[in-house]
Enzyme design. Structure first.
Site, short mmCIF file in Angstrom:
data_model
loop_
_atom_site.label_atom_id
_atom_site.label_comp_id
_atom_site.label_asym_id
_atom_site.label_seq_id
_atom_site.Cartn_x
_atom_site.Cartn_y
_atom_site.Cartn_z
N GLY A 77 -13.39 2.05 10.78
CA GLY A 77 -14.03 3.35 11.22
C GLY A 77 -14.01 3.39 12.55
O GLY A 77 -12.81 2.94 13.39
N ASN A 78 -15.12 4.44 13.10
CA ASN A 78 -15.00 4.56 14.35
C ASN A 78 -13.67 5.44 14.79
O ASN A 78 -13.12 5.12 15.83
CB ASN A 78 -15.57 3.69 15.41
CG ASN A 78 -16.05 4.19 16.86
OD1 ASN A 78 -15.26 3.64 17.64
ND2 ASN A 78 -16.52 5.09 16.81
N HIS A 125 -10.26 7.44 15.84
CA HIS A 125 -9.76 8.15 17.04
C HIS A 125 -8.30 8.61 16.47
O HIS A 125 -7.91 8.28 15.43
CB HIS A 125 -9.74 7.13 18.21
CG HIS A 125 -9.14 5.83 18.17
ND1 HIS A 125 -7.97 5.50 18.06
CD2 HIS A 125 -9.67 4.51 17.91
CE1 HIS A 125 -7.82 4.42 17.77
NE2 HIS A 125 -8.64 3.70 17.88
N HIS A 128 -5.91 6.35 14.76
CA HIS A 128 -5.91 6.16 13.53
C HIS A 128 -5.44 7.53 12.88
O HIS A 128 -4.59 7.44 11.54
CB HIS A 128 -7.47 5.97 12.86
CG HIS A 128 -8.00 4.96 13.41
ND1 HIS A 128 -8.83 4.84 14.42
CD2 HIS A 128 -7.84 3.57 12.90
CE1 HIS A 128 -9.47 3.52 14.67
NE2 HIS A 128 -8.93 2.75 13.67
N LYS A 162 0.91 -0.69 16.15
CA LYS A 162 1.38 -1.87 16.86
C LYS A 162 0.51 -2.28 18.25
O LYS A 162 0.90 -3.11 18.97
CB LYS A 162 2.81 -1.68 17.34
CG LYS A 162 3.92 -1.57 16.33
CD LYS A 162 5.33 -1.84 16.79
CE LYS A 162 5.96 -0.53 16.95
NZ LYS A 162 7.37 -0.69 17.16
N ASP A 181 -2.33 -3.68 17.80
CA ASP A 181 -2.35 -4.80 17.43
C ASP A 181 -1.51 -5.70 16.88
O ASP A 181 -1.12 -5.86 15.52
CB ASP A 181 -3.63 -4.84 15.99
CG ASP A 181 -4.75 -4.30 16.64
OD1 ASP A 181 -5.37 -4.90 17.72
OD2 ASP A 181 -5.16 -3.36 15.91
N VAL A 187 -0.78 4.91 20.09
CA VAL A 187 -1.25 6.05 20.73
C VAL A 187 -2.10 6.04 22.22
O VAL A 187 -3.00 4.95 22.10
CB VAL A 187 -1.90 6.90 19.86
CG1 VAL A 187 -2.50 8.22 20.32
CG2 VAL A 187 -1.16 7.07 18.60
N SER A 231 -8.40 2.72 21.51
CA SER A 231 -9.23 1.85 20.84
C SER A 231 -10.51 2.14 20.71
O SER A 231 -11.13 2.81 21.45
CB SER A 231 -9.21 0.47 21.56
OG SER A 231 -9.94 -0.41 21.17
#
Ligand code: PAF
Length: 276
Positions: A27-28, A30, A33, A144, A146, A172, A181
């Site tokens: 969630g949260n 940006h 995502h 990527k 993470d 991104v 993030s």
């Protein structure tokens, strides 16, 4: 867009779908995502996104409690992005009993981020395997940013013969280079202005490698010292072999430089791939 919260409702909804592509999230949401969803959508008739803040992957002193929960806002973004199904279970749905069976990743889980976040990748791999069993996607997209997480999950799928294609997505970035993030929201305005330094140092490291420098340790130490001089508390900045994140031989051509550092109370990670 259908929002389901139970595994039963999820399975019922997905029965109608011949295949689906999955984007697991906490969630949260940006732009990073939304980019993953953009990659997912053309790959199947149905795009499934999960929103679940997974306690198992947070250490006891980490930010599980304060991790931003922005469900309504997230759903608006997912609707605009054309997502078909949102799976938003609560903790009891994912962990109805203590999770005693876990996925134990390879030694990759103990280096770099894993050395500073013991148990983190076990928690990630365990929840992702459970989510795969619930969603049963034919492909899943992972950013990527993470990088180590992507490699752990790629290895999990290969070693456990899971019928899921793992698709990596490029990081991104904001216009000033900072990787997007959910944790960027913790930064004060002054920290936000400082934060792009991490990527800028990774870019410098890449340029030095491209120019032929092979003293990896010197590159690492100088970048870490730059971070420290500007008020960061670096955990690692490390040149690694891309395939398995081991220390590369000097002639290695496929590299990645990875970093993690605290800026104030916020831990930021980033990386850059280098092909020589
Ligand atoms: O990358 C994340 O957001 C999480 O680690 C994931 C993959 C959703 C598992 O909780």
């Amino acid at each position: 867009m259908d929002i389901v919260t139970s595994v039963t409702a999820l399975r019922e909804r997905l029965q109608r779908e011949p295949n689906n592509v999955f984007v697991p999230t906490m969630g949260n949401l940006h732009e990073g995502h939304i980019n993953l969803i953009g990659i997912a959508k053309p790959k199947a008739a149905c795009t499934v996104v999960s929103i679940f803040v997974n306690r198992l992957q947070f250490g006891p002193k980490e930010d599980f409690e304060r991790y931003p929960r922005t469900f309504r806002n997230d759903c608006d973004k997912l609707r605009s992005a054309g997502v078909d199904v949102v799976f938003a279970p609560d903790e009891k749905e994912i962990y109805p009993e203590p999770q005693t069976f876990v996925v134990e990743p390879s030694d990759l889980q103990h280096i770099l981020d894993g050395a500073f976040r013991p148990g983190h990748f076990r928690g990630v791999a365990t929840v992702v395997l459970k989510l795969f069993n619930m969603v049963m996607p034919h492909a899943a997209i992972f950013g990527k940013k993470d990088y180590q997480q992507y490699l752990v999950l790629r290895d999990m799928v290969r070693q456990l013969a899971l019928p899921v294609e793992i698709i990596p997505a490029e990081t991104v970035r904001a216009a000033d280079g900072l990787a997007l993030s959910s944790r960027n929201g913790y930064l004060s305005p002054a920290e936000r202005a400082e934060a792009p330094r991490l990527y800028s140092l990774l870019t410098d490291a890449k340029q030095r490698l491209a120019k032929g420098e092979r003293n990896f340790q010197r590159i690492e130490l100088e970048a870490m010292s730059q971070l420290a001089q500007h008020g960061w508390a670096p955990q690692y900045l490390s040149v690694r072999r891309r395939a398995d994140l081991q220390v590369p031989a000097p002639e290695e051509r496929e590299l990645v430089v990875l970093a993690a550092a605290y800026l104030g109370k916020t831990r930021l990670i980033d990386n850059i791939e280098v092909t020589l």
